[in-house]
Design a protein around this motif. Structure first.
Motif, PDB file in Angstrom:
ATOM      1  N   ASP A  38      44.654  13.961  58.825  1.00  0.00           N
ATOM      2  CA  ASP A  38      45.121  14.519  57.486  1.00  0.00           C
ATOM      3  C   ASP A  38      45.853  14.915  56.998  1.00  0.00           C
ATOM      4  N   VAL A  39      46.840  16.181  57.573  1.00  0.00           N
ATOM      5  CA  VAL A  39      47.346  17.078  58.283  1.00  0.00           C
ATOM      6  C   VAL A  39      48.506  15.743  58.511  1.00  0.00           C
ATOM      7  N   PHE A  40      48.148  15.465  59.302  1.00  0.00           N
ATOM      8  CA  PHE A  40      49.693  14.808  59.769  1.00  0.00           C
ATOM      9  C   PHE A  40      50.210  13.416  58.636  1.00  0.00           C
ATOM     10  N   ARG A  41      49.506  13.096  58.297  1.00  0.00           N
ATOM     11  CA  ARG A  41      49.641  11.423  56.929  1.00  0.00           C
ATOM     12  C   ARG A  41      50.067  12.280  55.983  1.00  0.00           C
ATOM     13  N   SER A  42      50.137  14.192  55.526  1.00  0.00           N
ATOM     14  CA  SER A  42      50.319  14.403  54.441  1.00  0.00           C
ATOM     15  C   SER A  42      52.531  15.235  54.566  1.00  0.00           C
ATOM     16  N   ASP A  87      55.989   1.533  53.834  1.00  0.00           N
ATOM     17  CA  ASP A  87      55.143   1.020  54.522  1.00  0.00           C
ATOM     18  C   ASP A  87      54.723   1.827  54.818  1.00  0.00           C
ATOM     19  N   PHE A  88      54.748   2.703  55.601  1.00  0.00           N
ATOM     20  CA  PHE A  88      53.661   3.698  55.473  1.00  0.00           C
ATOM     21  C   PHE A  88      52.038   3.729  54.287  1.00  0.00           C
ATOM     22  N   THR A  89      52.770   3.769  53.008  1.00  0.00           N
ATOM     23  CA  THR A  89      51.985   4.361  51.975  1.00  0.00           C
ATOM     24  C   THR A  89      51.174   2.981  51.815  1.00  0.00           C
ATOM     25  N   VAL A  90      52.059   1.191  51.464  1.00  0.00           N
ATOM     26  CA  VAL A  90      51.343   0.778  50.805  1.00  0.00           C
ATOM     27  C   VAL A  90      51.260  -0.301  52.062  1.00  0.00           C
ATOM     28  N   THR A  91      51.834  -0.789  53.032  1.00  0.00           N
ATOM     29  CA  THR A  91      51.515  -1.870  53.686  1.00  0.00           C
ATOM     30  C   THR A  91      50.502  -1.370  54.364  1.00  0.00           C
ATOM     31  N   TYR A  92      51.087   0.065  55.509  1.00  0.00           N
ATOM     32  CA  TYR A  92      49.464  -0.272  56.065  1.00  0.00           C
ATOM     33  C   TYR A  92      48.844   1.099  56.179  1.00  0.00           C
ATOM     34  N   ARG A  93      48.863   1.285  54.284  1.00  0.00           N
ATOM     35  CA  ARG A  93      47.582   2.359  54.033  1.00  0.00           C
ATOM     36  C   ARG A  93      47.550   3.621  54.239  1.00  0.00           C
ATOM     37  N   ASP A  94      48.598   4.318  55.052  1.00  0.00           N
ATOM     38  CA  ASP A  94      48.338   5.471  55.455  1.00  0.00           C
ATOM     39  C   ASP A  94      47.752   5.766  56.865  1.00  0.00           C
TER      40      ASP A  94
END
Length: 199
Positions: A38-42, A87-94
């Motif tokens: 989760d840290v990486f994603r944020s 792409d990160f947030t929508v296409t690949y959903r984080d």
């Protein structure tokens, strides 16, 4: 976002056209752990936002100094990062690792594992420790992808043939047979690995 998202986008475009590129990619246990954090994603989202802002500032500065070509370049970078964010947030959903998993499950690619901590195996002190590195890499892979890996990417393509050398743990310098890397991999049901050409 400069490497994995563009690579996933190429896979998506090929998949949408019904093509299967059929290449292998190594995703180490350490990288997989990072990608699901989760840290990486944020922090990735924060990083991309920062790049978008920097490109916008550069563009305005280049416009003010009359450097139209540089302003266009900054604008292209802003577009690149806005698309990466989408792409990160929508296409690949984080979930970049989930995207790689789906492409593997669809037969688009084959993902390789690696040693648990990316240890350079020829310098690891004992065969037992090398085997533990390989086993943990396999267990990590299995937990992320739901199947056992067929292949492994040896860290730095580090290979050691079988030999009789003084044990690094021996106080009297006695030699012992050390297994070749391929023997340890075969004992752990790894079918293949890669080497540099000169090996």
């Amino acid at each position: 976002c400069e490497t994995y998202i563009p690579l996933l986008n190429v896979l998506k475009r090929l998949s949408d056209k019904g093509r299967k590129p059929g290449f292998t990619i190594g995703l180490t246990p350490i990288l997989c752990e990072m990608l699901v954090s989760d840290v990486f994603r944020s922090e990735l989202k924060d990083y991309i936002r920062g790049r978008i802002q920097a490109a916008g500032k550069d563009r305005r500065r280049f416009i003010d100094t009359g450097e139209a070509e540089m302003a266009d370049l900054a604008d292209r970078w802003a577009i690149f990062y806005r698309k990466a964010f989408y792409d990160f947030t929508v296409t690949y959903r984080d979930d970049l690792l989930g995207a790689f998993r789906r492409f593997q499950n669809d037969g688009q690619i084959e993902i390789l594992t690696s040693s648990a901590t990316h240890a350079y195996l020829p310098l690891v002190g004992s065969d037992r420790c090398i085997s533990a590195q390989v086993r943990q890499g396999i267990e990590s892979y299995t937990s992320f992808f739901g199947l056992k890996p067929k292949g492994i990417w040896l860290p730095e393509c580090g290979y050691r043939p079988a030999s009789s050398l003084p044990s690094p743990f021996s106080k009297n310098g006695h030699s012992q047979r050390r297994k070749g890397t391929e023997e340890i991999l075969a004992e752990n049901d790894i079918d293949y690995f890669f080497l540099d050409t000169h090996l």
